[in-house]
Motif scaffolding. Sequence first.
Motif, PDB file in Angstrom:
ATOM      1  N   LEU A 157      -0.124  25.409   5.128  1.00 29.16           N
ATOM      2  CA  LEU A 157       1.177  25.042   5.686  1.00 29.16           C
ATOM      3  C   LEU A 157       1.127  23.675   6.363  1.00 29.16           C
ATOM      4  CD1 LEU A 157       2.370  28.438   7.239  1.00 29.16           C
ATOM      5  CD2 LEU A 157       3.280  27.313   5.193  1.00 29.16           C
ATOM      6  N   ARG A 158      -0.077  23.197   6.649  1.00 26.52           N
ATOM      7  CA  ARG A 158      -0.241  21.863   7.227  1.00 26.52           C
ATOM      8  C   ARG A 158       0.357  20.791   6.316  1.00 26.52           C
ATOM      9  NH1 ARG A 158      -4.342  18.722   5.653  1.00 26.52           N
ATOM     10  NH2 ARG A 158      -5.085  18.134   7.723  1.00 26.52           N
ATOM     11  N   HIS A 159       0.529  21.133   5.030  1.00 27.81           N
ATOM     12  CA  HIS A 159       1.098  20.181   4.073  1.00 27.81           C
ATOM     13  C   HIS A 159       2.625  20.237   4.029  1.00 27.81           C
ATOM     14  CE1 HIS A 159      -3.056  21.037   2.489  1.00 27.81           C
ATOM     15  NE2 HIS A 159      -3.091  19.732   2.642  1.00 27.81           N
ATOM     16  N   SER A 160       3.223  20.951   4.982  1.00 26.91           N
ATOM     17  CA  SER A 160       4.694  21.016   5.033  1.00 26.91           C
ATOM     18  C   SER A 160       5.269  19.794   5.757  1.00 26.91           C
ATOM     19  CB  SER A 160       5.149  22.299   5.734  1.00 26.91           C
ATOM     20  OG  SER A 160       4.682  22.340   7.079  1.00 26.91           O
ATOM     21  N   VAL A 161       4.383  18.930   6.271  1.00 29.59           N
ATOM     22  CA  VAL A 161       4.802  17.651   6.855  1.00 29.59           C
ATOM     23  C   VAL A 161       3.922  16.555   6.244  1.00 29.59           C
ATOM     24  CG1 VAL A 161       5.513  18.702   9.034  1.00 29.59           C
ATOM     25  CG2 VAL A 161       3.192  17.812   8.810  1.00 29.59           C
ATOM     26  N   LYS A 162       4.337  15.305   6.419  1.00 31.59           N
ATOM     27  CA  LYS A 162       3.534  14.196   5.890  1.00 31.59           C
ATOM     28  C   LYS A 162       2.213  14.088   6.648  1.00 31.59           C
ATOM     29  CE  LYS A 162       7.336  11.267   4.304  1.00 31.59           C
ATOM     30  NZ  LYS A 162       8.036   9.981   4.461  1.00 31.59           N
ATOM     31  N   PRO A 163       1.148  13.768   5.945  1.00 31.46           N
ATOM     32  CA  PRO A 163      -0.141  13.568   6.626  1.00 31.46           C
ATOM     33  C   PRO A 163      -0.084  12.309   7.486  1.00 31.46           C
ATOM     34  CG  PRO A 163      -0.295  12.912   4.331  1.00 31.46           C
ATOM     35  CD  PRO A 163       1.055  13.550   4.492  1.00 31.46           C
ATOM     36  N   GLY A 164      -0.966  12.228   8.468  1.00 31.76           N
ATOM     37  CA  GLY A 164      -0.905  11.118   9.408  1.00 31.76           C
ATOM     38  C   GLY A 164      -2.142  10.240   9.466  1.00 31.76           C
ATOM     39  N   LEU A 165      -1.935   9.028   9.969  1.00 29.28           N
ATOM     40  CA  LEU A 165      -3.040   8.117  10.241  1.00 29.28           C
ATOM     41  C   LEU A 165      -3.922   8.700  11.338  1.00 29.28           C
ATOM     42  CD1 LEU A 165      -4.281   5.246   9.809  1.00 29.28           C
ATOM     43  CD2 LEU A 165      -2.709   4.435  11.580  1.00 29.28           C
TER      44      LEU A 165
ATOM     45  N   LEU B 236     -11.711   0.678  11.626  1.00 25.34           N
ATOM     46  CA  LEU B 236     -11.142  -0.452  10.881  1.00 25.34           C
ATOM     47  C   LEU B 236     -10.961  -0.107   9.401  1.00 25.34           C
ATOM     48  CD1 LEU B 236     -13.144  -3.437  12.455  1.00 25.34           C
ATOM     49  CD2 LEU B 236     -10.674  -3.052  12.614  1.00 25.34           C
ATOM     50  N   ASP B 237     -11.775   0.832   8.906  1.00 23.16           N
ATOM     51  CA  ASP B 237     -11.645   1.228   7.502  1.00 23.16           C
ATOM     52  C   ASP B 237     -10.311   1.907   7.219  1.00 23.16           C
ATOM     53  OD1 ASP B 237     -12.609   3.438   9.094  1.00 23.16           O
ATOM     54  OD2 ASP B 237     -13.023   4.516   7.234  1.00 23.16           O
ATOM     55  N   GLU B 238      -9.649   2.408   8.278  1.00 21.08           N
ATOM     56  CA  GLU B 238      -8.388   3.132   8.119  1.00 21.08           C
ATOM     57  C   GLU B 238      -7.166   2.206   8.037  1.00 21.08           C
ATOM     58  OE1 GLU B 238      -8.542   6.412   7.919  1.00 21.08           O
ATOM     59  OE2 GLU B 238     -10.315   7.069   9.027  1.00 21.08           O
TER      60      GLU B 238
ATOM     61  N   PHE C 126     -20.171   0.721  10.979  1.00 20.32           N
ATOM     62  CA  PHE C 126     -19.404  -0.037  11.973  1.00 20.32           C
ATOM     63  C   PHE C 126     -17.907   0.079  11.691  1.00 20.32           C
ATOM     64  CE2 PHE C 126     -17.131  -4.042  12.782  1.00 20.32           C
ATOM     65  CZ  PHE C 126     -17.171  -4.062  14.167  1.00 20.32           C
ATOM     66  N   LEU C 127     -17.523  -0.072  10.423  1.00 18.06           N
ATOM     67  CA  LEU C 127     -16.101   0.035  10.062  1.00 18.06           C
ATOM     68  C   LEU C 127     -15.558   1.412  10.420  1.00 18.06           C
ATOM     69  CD1 LEU C 127     -15.853  -1.722   6.564  1.00 18.06           C
ATOM     70  CD2 LEU C 127     -15.194  -2.624   8.797  1.00 18.06           C
TER      71      LEU C 127
ATOM     72  N   PHE D 139     -10.463   0.698   3.552  1.00 20.61           N
ATOM     73  CA  PHE D 139     -11.455  -0.328   3.258  1.00 20.61           C
ATOM     74  C   PHE D 139     -12.732   0.383   2.840  1.00 20.61           C
ATOM     75  CE2 PHE D 139      -9.070  -3.422   6.023  1.00 20.61           C
ATOM     76  CZ  PHE D 139      -8.876  -4.363   5.023  1.00 20.61           C
ATOM     77  N   ARG D 140     -13.373  -0.161   1.860  1.00 19.51           N
ATOM     78  CA  ARG D 140     -14.616   0.408   1.354  1.00 19.51           C
ATOM     79  C   ARG D 140     -15.703   0.390   2.425  1.00 19.51           C
ATOM     80  NH1 ARG D 140     -17.434  -2.219  -3.974  1.00 19.51           N
ATOM     81  NH2 ARG D 140     -19.259  -0.879  -4.096  1.00 19.51           N
TER      82      ARG D 140
END
Length: 234
Positions: free
Chosen positions: A134-142, A98-100, A92-93, A66-67
């Motif tokens: 190497l952190r990019h050897s797995v999917k990024p996370g929320l 909440l922006d995530e 606040f977001l 969210f912007r």
Amino acid sequence: MNSKGGIYKRFIKRPMDFILSLIAIIVLSPVFLIVALLVKIKLGSPVIFKQQRPGLNEKIFTMYKFRTMTDERDENGELLPDSVRLTKFGRFLRSTSLDELPELFNILKGDMSIVGPRPQLVKDMVFMNKEQRLRHSVKPGLTGWAQVNGRNNISWEEKLNLDLEYINGISFKKDVLIILMTIIKVFRREDIATNGMDTAEDLGDYLLRTKKINKDKYKSLVEESRKLLSKVHN
């Protein structure tokens, strides 16, 4: 990595991400609508902020949020600093995370996971050393191990080391722990911003400020990130 972690990572993690993100989108749909309406009223369009981020194996994907900032520009048409464009509502977001929420759609699509190293900027990626990338050897996370251990209130080195620690020990138990710790952090609104800064400092800016790289190296790597992004856009 133990065999249990291997089975979880290969066969359970993705289906669990899909199911949980779908449930979250359905349950939180009223929240999505309310936040979207408030963003439209207070910040204008577009409601969703889209940005290119490096994902699994450094493949660049479009991440949704969210912007939280306006598009205010100076007399030359250049965007004003983040600290000026970040409104009280935007803060606040961010403080409530909440922006995530739109990243749940990234998880549903398979670009992201619920738990993993946070997707940084393409500009940040080029400043990482070989081991850190190497952190990019797995999917990024929320959310991730670094986020529940300081988030934006730890150094870049600590953050990236925590990412590497996570990918070397992925397990169901650890993911559940991270999710529970994240919920607590969100309610407490902890470690949202770096002390003394409205927004997190880019890795390259940090390395330049702390004199770990020189200006020529900085400019060279910034140009490299621009070329990577231009390939995506073309």
